[in-house]
Design an enzyme around this catalytic site. Structure first.
Site, PDB file in Angstrom:
ATOM      1  N   HIS A  46      -2.591   7.012   4.485  1.00  0.00           N
ATOM      2  CA  HIS A  46      -1.664   5.876   4.709  1.00  0.00           C
ATOM      3  C   HIS A  46      -0.089   6.370   4.346  1.00  0.00           C
ATOM      4  O   HIS A  46       0.713   5.652   3.938  1.00  0.00           O
ATOM      5  CB  HIS A  46      -1.704   4.767   3.966  1.00  0.00           C
ATOM      6  CG  HIS A  46      -1.210   3.560   4.503  1.00  0.00           C
ATOM      7  ND1 HIS A  46      -1.111   2.183   3.892  1.00  0.00           N
ATOM      8  CD2 HIS A  46      -0.686   3.135   5.802  1.00  0.00           C
ATOM      9  CE1 HIS A  46      -0.459   1.530   4.548  1.00  0.00           C
ATOM     10  NE2 HIS A  46      -0.351   1.981   5.780  1.00  0.00           N
ATOM     11  N   CYS A  50       0.765  -1.305  -0.048  1.00  0.00           N
ATOM     12  CA  CYS A  50      -0.002  -0.101  -0.109  1.00  0.00           C
ATOM     13  C   CYS A  50       0.908   1.270  -0.058  1.00  0.00           C
ATOM     14  O   CYS A  50       0.721   2.224  -0.880  1.00  0.00           O
ATOM     15  CB  CYS A  50      -0.874  -0.117   1.314  1.00  0.00           C
ATOM     16  SG  CYS A  50      -1.931  -1.504   1.333  1.00  0.00           S
TER      17      CYS A  50
HETATM   18 CA    CA Z   1      -3.010  -2.027  -0.858  1.00  0.00          CA
END
Ligand code: CA
Length: 462
Positions: free
Chosen positions: A135, A77
């Site tokens: 994130h 990610c």
């Molecule tokens: Ca991901």
């Protein structure tokens, strides 16, 4: 302005210099980047998915460019997002891991010296919004609005629970555990709007889609950048019963839920397109859609013919569906040469008429001349990946993979997209050439500046 003249203005080929000089400059096109999370190669109908239902995305794909060799820069990610929003291989600034959820730690997040896409578009008059999963650091220094975005709605961690009506109960349950895990807590925190917690209701994916449509309605009169980062279909696998019912014939329970989650993403993309239509912005907006990494096949995703999954440098970890849609400017069809998520930033900067800083190296390229057919050479000769002890190099149709201390493997993707036949022994000179390219690539990198949650410092093969 007709489509050809607009195209000439955007790609800078100067077909109508006199007309361009005499008339007002065309309004700068909007840019929408939609990211799905852990969606695999075959999790869209238009990429061969059979059990999913993604009519909106399939329709969108038919109206634009469907890239068949679209890649992200990492197999999971956060590093991919760091590369996407900076246009630079994230290894250049030590972003090779997922930042742990530490709101009090100014060390774990997207390096503040990096310039982000919204920062680069702002001087060209763009308003920007990030919606969904961030994130890229939970400390205030890394907040989306400190990193270039004008607006933010979503959550700062690496994922989130989907049923918002019971979020407080879910959070209480996690906090009551013997050793509450900060990552698990981050999945249950309230959503926020511009730094202020909000009480959102319903199903998370739908809430993000509604925000995206509202952003478009709100900013229809000025050029905008919308970064819509769904956390779906990332775990936890959670879908409302009415969506699950649509996939009653999918036997595997995880896959059934996954398909239901994808259908919510698909409906969300439909709402985005509807908002563009409502505001007559379709022909003034580039819409890109991609996954942030390959599918996690242990949690319901499908990578179709591709080998491996999320976390790997085989194709299943890094090759993803990637759409670029701009009716009237980009011709509909497929584009087969390798393109990268790194390219979205230089592409957006070019079409905004903004400029890239000259004090750093950009690894992405402006894709518009390639996707319009103005240029027929390859945007990239070579693409690279590194995840801990795994490396990957794509050079032309060759793909080198090395995992830890195992001998390097070599695949001919033109004839073996599934990486099933290792031909390294037959082509030692090619193995040596791609290895040398990798060694040159890594020279400009710095060591990772943080590690993923709960992990010791990774063993590396650099
Ligand atoms: Ca991901």
């Amino acid at each position: 302005m007709n489509a050809l003249a607009r195209l000439a203005a955007v790609v800078g080929c100067g077909l109508f210099p006199l007309a361009a000089a005499a008339a007002d400059p065309p309004p700068r096109p909007n840019v929408i980047i939609i990211v799905a999370d852990d969606m695999g190669w075959a999790d869209l109908g238009c990429y061969g998915g059979r059990d999913v239902q993604t009519p909106h995305l399939d329709r969108l794909a038919a109206q634009g460019v469907r890239c068949t060799s679209g890649y992200v820069t990492h197999s999971f990610c956060s590093p991919t997002r760091a590369g996407l929003l900076t246009g630079r291989y994230q290894q250049r600034f030590g972003h090779e891991n997922n930042p742990p959820f530490r709101p009090d730690d100014p060390q774990v997040g997207l390096a503040v010296a990096e310039k982000t896409l919204p920062e680069l578009l702002r001087p060209a008059g763009y308003v920007s919004g990030a919606i969904g999963k961030w994130h890229l650091g939970a400390h205030p220094n890394f907040h989306p609005q400190r990193r270039g975005f004008d607006e933010f709605f979503g959550f700062l961690g690496g994922g989130h629970r989907y049923f918002l009506d019971t979020l407080a109960e879910q959070l209480a349950e996690v906090q009551a555990r013997k050793q509450p895990n900060p990552e698990a807590i981050s999945y249950c925190v309230p959503l926020e709007r511009n730094g202020t917690p909000v009480e959102a209701r319903g199903y998370l994916t739908d809430a993000l889609s509604a925000e995206a449509a509202a952003f478009i309605d709100r900013h229809a009169q000025q050029p905008f950048l919308l970064y819509l980062a769904y956390n779906a279909p990332h775990t936890p696998l959670e879908a409302p019963p009415e969506r699950l019912a649509r996939f009653a014939d999918v036997a595997d329970a995880d896959r059934r839920t996954f398909c239901a989650m994808m259908s919510a993403v698909d409906d969300g993309v439909g709402r985005v397109v509807e908002a563009l239509d409502r505001n007559r912005l379709r022909e003034r907006t580039l819409v890109c859609f991609l996954s942030d990494n390959g599918g996690q096949t242990e949690h319901g995703a499908s990578n179709g013919p591709l080998r491996g999954r999320k976390g790997m440098t085989y194709e299943g970890g890094v090759r993803v569906p990637l759409l670029a849609v701009w009716p009237g400017t980009l011709p509909a069809g497929t584009y087969d040469r390798p393109v990268s998520s790194l390219d979205l930033l230089p592409t957006a900067v070019a079409l905004a008429g903004a400029t890239l800083p000259s004090d750093r190296t950009y690894d992405g390229v402006n894709l518009l001349p390639y996707l319009t057919g103005q240029r027929t050479d390859a945007p990239h000769e070579t693409l690279y990946w590194r995840r801990d002890e795994q490396i990957g190099v794509r050079h032309g149709d060759w793909k080198l993979v090395r995992v830890g201390t195992r001998p390097a493997e070599l695949y001919d993707l033109a004839n073996d997209v599934g990486e099933t036949r290792d031909v390294a022994a037959k082509h030692p000179e090619t193995v040596a050439r791609l290895t040398a390219l990798y060694d040159a690539w890594r020279r400009d990198h710095i060591p990772p500046t943080f590690e993923s949650p709960g992990r010791p410092r990774p063993a590396t093969a650099r």
